[in-house]
Design a protein around this motif. Structure first.
Motif, PDB file in Angstrom:
ATOM      1  N   LEU A  18       0.830  -1.211   0.000  1.00 41.87           N
ATOM      2  CA  LEU A  18       0.000   0.000   0.000  1.00 41.87           C
ATOM      3  C   LEU A  18       0.864   1.261   0.000  1.00 41.87           C
ATOM      4  O   LEU A  18       1.773   1.404   0.824  1.00 41.87           O
ATOM      5  CB  LEU A  18      -0.904   0.017   1.243  1.00 41.87           C
ATOM      6  CG  LEU A  18      -1.998   1.067   1.177  1.00 41.87           C
ATOM      7  CD1 LEU A  18      -3.126   0.619   0.250  1.00 41.87           C
ATOM      8  CD2 LEU A  18      -2.559   1.374   2.567  1.00 41.87           C
ATOM      9  N   SER A  20       0.313   5.508   0.007  1.00 38.40           N
ATOM     10  CA  SER A  20      -0.737   6.477   0.332  1.00 38.40           C
ATOM     11  C   SER A  20      -0.299   7.869  -0.088  1.00 38.40           C
ATOM     12  O   SER A  20       0.810   8.310   0.265  1.00 38.40           O
ATOM     13  CB  SER A  20      -1.002   6.453   1.845  1.00 38.40           C
ATOM     14  OG  SER A  20      -1.394   5.157   2.234  1.00 38.40           O
ATOM     15  N   TYR A  32       3.642  10.108  -2.500  1.00 37.16           N
ATOM     16  CA  TYR A  32       3.327   8.880  -1.760  1.00 37.16           C
ATOM     17  C   TYR A  32       4.202   8.706  -0.527  1.00 37.16           C
ATOM     18  O   TYR A  32       5.367   9.137  -0.505  1.00 37.16           O
ATOM     19  CB  TYR A  32       3.461   7.661  -2.677  1.00 37.16           C
ATOM     20  CG  TYR A  32       2.351   7.623  -3.703  1.00 37.16           C
ATOM     21  CD1 TYR A  32       1.119   7.073  -3.370  1.00 37.16           C
ATOM     22  CD2 TYR A  32       2.516   8.186  -4.958  1.00 37.16           C
ATOM     23  CE1 TYR A  32       0.077   7.061  -4.290  1.00 37.16           C
ATOM     24  CE2 TYR A  32       1.484   8.184  -5.884  1.00 37.16           C
ATOM     25  CZ  TYR A  32       0.278   7.623  -5.538  1.00 37.16           C
ATOM     26  OH  TYR A  32      -0.753   7.624  -6.452  1.00 37.16           O
ATOM     27  N   PRO A  35       1.905   4.758   5.173  1.00 39.25           N
ATOM     28  CA  PRO A  35       1.034   5.364   6.184  1.00 39.25           C
ATOM     29  C   PRO A  35       1.582   5.149   7.591  1.00 39.25           C
ATOM     30  O   PRO A  35       2.180   4.124   7.893  1.00 39.25           O
ATOM     31  CB  PRO A  35      -0.295   4.623   5.984  1.00 39.25           C
ATOM     32  CG  PRO A  35       0.020   3.393   5.211  1.00 39.25           C
ATOM     33  CD  PRO A  35       1.261   3.684   4.420  1.00 39.25           C
ATOM     34  N   LEU A  57      -6.511   5.012   8.518  1.00 40.05           N
ATOM     35  CA  LEU A  57      -7.002   4.108   7.464  1.00 40.05           C
ATOM     36  C   LEU A  57      -8.232   3.326   7.911  1.00 40.05           C
ATOM     37  O   LEU A  57      -8.819   2.587   7.105  1.00 40.05           O
ATOM     38  CB  LEU A  57      -5.912   3.107   7.049  1.00 40.05           C
ATOM     39  CG  LEU A  57      -4.536   3.629   6.629  1.00 40.05           C
ATOM     40  CD1 LEU A  57      -3.666   2.469   6.161  1.00 40.05           C
ATOM     41  CD2 LEU A  57      -4.617   4.677   5.537  1.00 40.05           C
ATOM     42  N   VAL A 100     -10.090   6.361   3.074  1.00 40.32           N
ATOM     43  CA  VAL A 100      -9.402   7.628   2.791  1.00 40.32           C
ATOM     44  C   VAL A 100      -9.938   8.657   3.780  1.00 40.32           C
ATOM     45  O   VAL A 100     -11.127   8.985   3.756  1.00 40.32           O
ATOM     46  CB  VAL A 100      -9.648   8.079   1.336  1.00 40.32           C
ATOM     47  CG1 VAL A 100      -8.996   9.437   1.096  1.00 40.32           C
ATOM     48  CG2 VAL A 100      -9.100   7.048   0.359  1.00 40.32           C
ATOM     49  N   HIS A 104      -4.966  11.596   3.704  1.00 40.19           N
ATOM     50  CA  HIS A 104      -4.571  11.137   2.365  1.00 40.19           C
ATOM     51  C   HIS A 104      -5.573  11.518   1.289  1.00 40.19           C
ATOM     52  O   HIS A 104      -6.757  11.699   1.558  1.00 40.19           O
ATOM     53  CB  HIS A 104      -4.391   9.599   2.377  1.00 40.19           C
ATOM     54  CG  HIS A 104      -3.292   9.152   3.298  1.00 40.19           C
ATOM     55  ND1 HIS A 104      -3.502   8.363   4.398  1.00 40.19           N
ATOM     56  CD2 HIS A 104      -1.958   9.431   3.279  1.00 40.19           C
ATOM     57  CE1 HIS A 104      -2.345   8.176   5.034  1.00 40.19           C
ATOM     58  NE2 HIS A 104      -1.398   8.802   4.382  1.00 40.19           N
ATOM     59  N   HIS A 107      -5.240   5.933  -1.898  1.00 37.56           N
ATOM     60  CA  HIS A 107      -4.236   4.885  -1.671  1.00 37.56           C
ATOM     61  C   HIS A 107      -4.143   4.044  -2.948  1.00 37.56           C
ATOM     62  O   HIS A 107      -5.120   3.921  -3.683  1.00 37.56           O
ATOM     63  CB  HIS A 107      -4.655   3.933  -0.554  1.00 37.56           C
ATOM     64  CG  HIS A 107      -5.078   4.597   0.707  1.00 37.56           C
ATOM     65  ND1 HIS A 107      -4.201   5.226   1.565  1.00 37.56           N
ATOM     66  CD2 HIS A 107      -6.301   4.723   1.283  1.00 37.56           C
ATOM     67  CE1 HIS A 107      -4.865   5.695   2.604  1.00 37.56           C
ATOM     68  NE2 HIS A 107      -6.141   5.417   2.449  1.00 37.56           N
TER      69      HIS A 107
END
Ligand SMILES: Nc1nc2c([nH]c(=O)n2[C@H]2C[C@H](O)[C@@H](COP(=O)(O)OP(=O)(O)OP(=O)(O)O)O2)c(=O)[nH]1
Length: 140
Positions: A18, A20, A32, A35, A57, A100, A104, A107
Motif C-alpha cells: 500500500l 498512500s 506517496y 502510512p 485508514l 481515505v 490522504h 491509496h
C-alpha cells in the motif's frame, strides 16, 4: 527533541504494497508515503503504528518485523525535517480496504517489485527500492 515517526509496509493481494498519497502540507500533497505518524510519549513503535493505522485508514492491522535501514546501526531511516522513521511490515484482514481520511488523497496497491516507480516523498525512495528487492516476511 523531535518525535520518532513510524510507518507501515502493508502487504496486500498479489504481492502488492500500500502506498498512500499525502493530503498535506501543500508542498507534499500527492506524493506517496508509507502510512503512519508520530509515536506518542509512552508508546512503543508497534502500538503507535496500530493506533495511526486505525485512525488514518480505519483498519485493524497486525504488525510484523521491522525493515531496518541497512546503513544505520539503529535501523532508522532519515526523513524530512531531520527526523527519523522506523518502518515495520504490517498486514490487514483479507478483503479490507483502507479508508481515505483527511491525511490522504487516495491509496494504491502497487506491485511490490514496481514500488519505486511511484512519486514518493524523497526520503522514502530508498525504502521503496529496498522493499522491491525483498520478499515480504510472514506477518502472523
Ligand atoms: N507517515 C509518514 N511520514 C513520513 C514518511 N516519510 C516522511 O518523510 N514522512 C514525514 C512527513 C512528515 O513530516 C512526518 C510525519 O508526520 P505526519 O504529519 O504524517 O504525522 P501525524 O499523522 O502523527 O501528524 P499530524 O498531522 O496528525 O500532526 O514524517 C512516510 O513514509 N510516512
Amino acid at each position: 527533541m523531535s518525535r520518532l515517526i513510524v510507518a507501515a509496509i502493508i502487504t496486500g493481494p498479489a504481492d502488492t504494497v500500500l502506498a498512500s498519497a499525502r493530503a498535506y502540507p501543500p508542498d507534499l500533497a500527492g506524493r506517496y508515503e508509507f502510512p503512519g505518524g508520530k509515536v506518542e510519549p509512552g508508546e512503543d513503535a508497534a502500538t503507535a503504528l496500530r493506533r495511526e493505522l486505525a485512525e488514518e485508514l480505519c483498519v485493524c492491522a497486525q504488525i510484523g518485523p521491522e525493515l531496518a535501514n541497512p546503513d544505520r546501526a539503529d535501523g532508522l531511516w532519515p526523513i524530512l525535517e531531520g527526523r527519523d522513521m522506523r518502518v515495520l511490515w504490517a498486514r490487514i484482514p483479507e478483503g479490507a480496504e483502507p479508508a481515505v481520511t483527511a491525511a490522504h488523497l487516495h491509496h494504491v496497491w502497487q506491485p511490490r517489485t514496481h514500488l519505486a516507480d511511484l512519486d514518493w516523498l524523497a526520503p522514502d525512495l530508498p525504502i521503496a527500492r529496498l522493499i522491491a528487492r525483498k520478499s515480504p516476511p510472514n506477518v502472523p
